[in-house]
Design an enzyme around this catalytic site. Structure first.
Site, short mmCIF file in Angstrom:
data_model
loop_
_atom_site.label_atom_id
_atom_site.label_comp_id
_atom_site.label_asym_id
_atom_site.label_seq_id
_atom_site.Cartn_x
_atom_site.Cartn_y
_atom_site.Cartn_z
N CYS A 308 0.81 -1.22 0.00
CA CYS A 308 0.00 0.00 0.00
C CYS A 308 0.85 1.27 0.00
O CYS A 308 0.54 2.23 -0.71
CB CYS A 308 -0.98 0.00 1.17
SG CYS A 308 -0.25 -0.34 2.77
N ASP A 432 -7.58 5.34 -1.50
CA ASP A 432 -7.18 4.11 -0.82
C ASP A 432 -6.41 3.19 -1.76
O ASP A 432 -6.97 2.68 -2.74
CB ASP A 432 -8.44 3.41 -0.30
CG ASP A 432 -8.13 2.36 0.75
OD1 ASP A 432 -7.01 1.83 0.73
OD2 ASP A 432 -9.02 2.08 1.59
N HIS A 434 -5.54 0.21 -1.21
CA HIS A 434 -5.85 -1.20 -0.94
C HIS A 434 -6.88 -1.78 -1.91
O HIS A 434 -7.20 -2.97 -1.84
CB HIS A 434 -6.37 -1.35 0.50
CG HIS A 434 -5.39 -0.86 1.54
ND1 HIS A 434 -5.43 0.42 2.03
CD2 HIS A 434 -4.36 -1.47 2.15
CE1 HIS A 434 -4.46 0.57 2.92
NE2 HIS A 434 -3.80 -0.55 3.01
#
Length: 475
Positions: A308, A432, A434
């Site tokens: 990440c 994000d 992820h």
């Protein structure tokens, strides 16, 4: 001066329509001598012939994805009959959209209704091939001296922004004017950079500048790097009253028209599809410019569970690349790891591993690979992030770069804040890394992979480090 500019009104108004005409003009001339003065005279005559073509009655503007053709220099003659000089641009746009069935038939491609960008009507630069028959017979001449032929195709590309109620006739006239102006700019560039029988082809680039300038077109000579055009850009910055510490007019800053997909497949600026958060008495402080969304499982790399921070770093690097602060590509995981080994932060065995990195490593890589400095904001626990509105608002107002935030083994990218100076309330615009799905803007925004988050998004007891990249002072 090689950098010549034309100004177009604001293309970002949701109500505006951009008419963009492109085509090739064949520049050809015979050079009986390589003396500079004679070469310049021959080129000037060749450009004069091209100007005559642009003002000729045989010039035709063909509206793509339609049966509409316009003769702008022949009493505004048009086909089909239902399109006239008084037809509103909005009506012409609807006709084009009705005939453009590609988007409707293309599987998996849905038009995002939330897109607030102006629409683009593509126009081809054509010429009527038929004309009055010539009465004279062909004449052949035989010359006994040597000469050179100089030939190049000039890639003309002009754009004008119009209101839906403006008439097609008015826009057609403005397009011809923009083409003629651009040809003059190309001539100035060509004459400055011609050397012997070698010509650097002038190339137009569109740039979206802060108001009141809006969309401008600048002509640069092909093959001359941006590093050799500093003086030109300084003059253009002065002309458009632009600050001298930010690159607005490098080639990498060229405006990306809404109807053109990015060839690399990455999504750009998904946050622009989001409505502002409902936070009373707050102001928005957002990332400035263009970035690419980098997340898990892209580039055929399975980094789910450990990559990440690498992806957040890639998003930051893409921002510096697309703001033209660097011409280096977005680094791969392996290149990031090698950079950390090179600066002595990690052992050689780190390259090729699946070990995660944090904000301090992101800072080191930005410095080593791009020469970018960063500030680190330390937060001892997540509950304190709600009080960091002023620091983040100041960063996005002055630097404008994405921020990487790491806490525990998780990393995210902060793209902005909505913050109330009076109440202290805050929301964070989070990208994000992820996410593991396809480049589907609707899924990414509706499922919150890019979205506004409250202070409870953070682990209230974990510590966080924020890497806040600083914008270089350069044009």
């Amino acid at each position: 001066m090689p950098g010549q500019a034309q100004v177009v009104s604001d293309p970002c108004d949701v109500n505006s329509i951009i008419f963009r005409v492109r085509g090739g003009l064949d520049l050809s001339c015979r050079l009986d001598s390589t003396e500079e003065s004679q070469v310049r005279e021959a080129l000037a005559r060749a450009f004069e012939r091209l100007r005559a073509e642009l003002t000729s009655p045989s010039l035709v503007l063909g509206v793509c994805n339609s049966s509409v053709y316009i003769w702008p220099n022949s009493k505004l003659r048009m086909t089909p009959a239902e399109v006239t000089a008084d037809t509103a641009c909005g009506d012409l746009q609807q006709l084009v959209q009705a005939n453009d069935s590609d988007a409707a038939k293309r599987p998996g491609k849905k038009k995002d209704k939330r897109n607030s960008a102006a629409s683009v009507v593509k126009v081809q630069l054509l010429a009527e091939a038929t004309g009055p028959a010539r009465s004279a017979a062909p004449l052949l001449l035989r010359a006994g001296r040597k000469h050179h032929w100089l030939h190049a195709t000039l890639p003309v590309d002009a754009a004008v922004s119009a209101h839906p109620q403006e008439t097609v006739g008015g826009v057609a006239g403005r397009l011809v004017g923009a083409l003629c102006s651009q040809l003059s700019d190309m001539e100035k560039s060509a004459l400055q950079y011609v050397k012997g029988t070698s010509l650097r082809v002038p190339q137009p680039f569109h740039f979206l500048l802060p108001e009141p300038a809006g969309l401008v077109t600048v002509v640069y000579p092909a093959g001359v790097p941006d590093s050799r055009l500093d003086t030109v850009r300084q003059e253009l910055h002065a002309k458009f009253q632009l600050p001298l510490d930010r690159p607005y007019l490098r080639r990498a800053n060229a405006y990306h028209f809404p109807d053109e997909p990015y060839k690399d497949g990455y999504l750009r600026n998904p946050h622009l599809s989001l409505p502002p958060p409902s936070l009373e008495d707050s102001k928005l402080y957002l990332v400035q410019g263009v970035y690419s969304y980098h997340h898990y499982m892209q580039d055929r790399v399975d980094d789910s569970g450990w990559g990440c921070a690498y992806r957040s770093l890639q998003t930051i690097c893409s921002w510096f690349q697309q703001q033209a602060y660097t011409d280096k590509g977005v680094p791969t995981h392996r290149e990031i790891q090698q950079a950390l080994v090179d600066v002595g932060d990690k052992p050689a065995a780190f390259v090729g591993s699946r070990q995660w990195i944090g904000s301090i490593e992101v800072q080191a890589v930005l410095s080593h690979l791009l020469g970018i400095s960063s500030k680190i904001l330390f937060v001892s626990q997540g509950s304190e992030l709600a009080s960091k509105g002023r620091e983040l608002a100041n960063h996005f107002s002055t630097e404008g770069a994405p921020v990487m935030i790491g806490g525990g083994v998780l990393a995210h990218t902060i793209l902005g804040v909505a913050w109330s100076e009076t109440t202290g309330q805050i929301k964070f615009l989070i990208l994000d890394p992820h996410y593991t799905g396809a480049e589907d803007l609707q899924v990414i925004t509706e499922k919150g992979w890019c979205g506004w988050k409250g202070p409870d998004f953070w682990d209230q007891n974990a510590y966080y480090n924020l890497c806040m990249p600083q914008r270089p002072k350069a044009i």
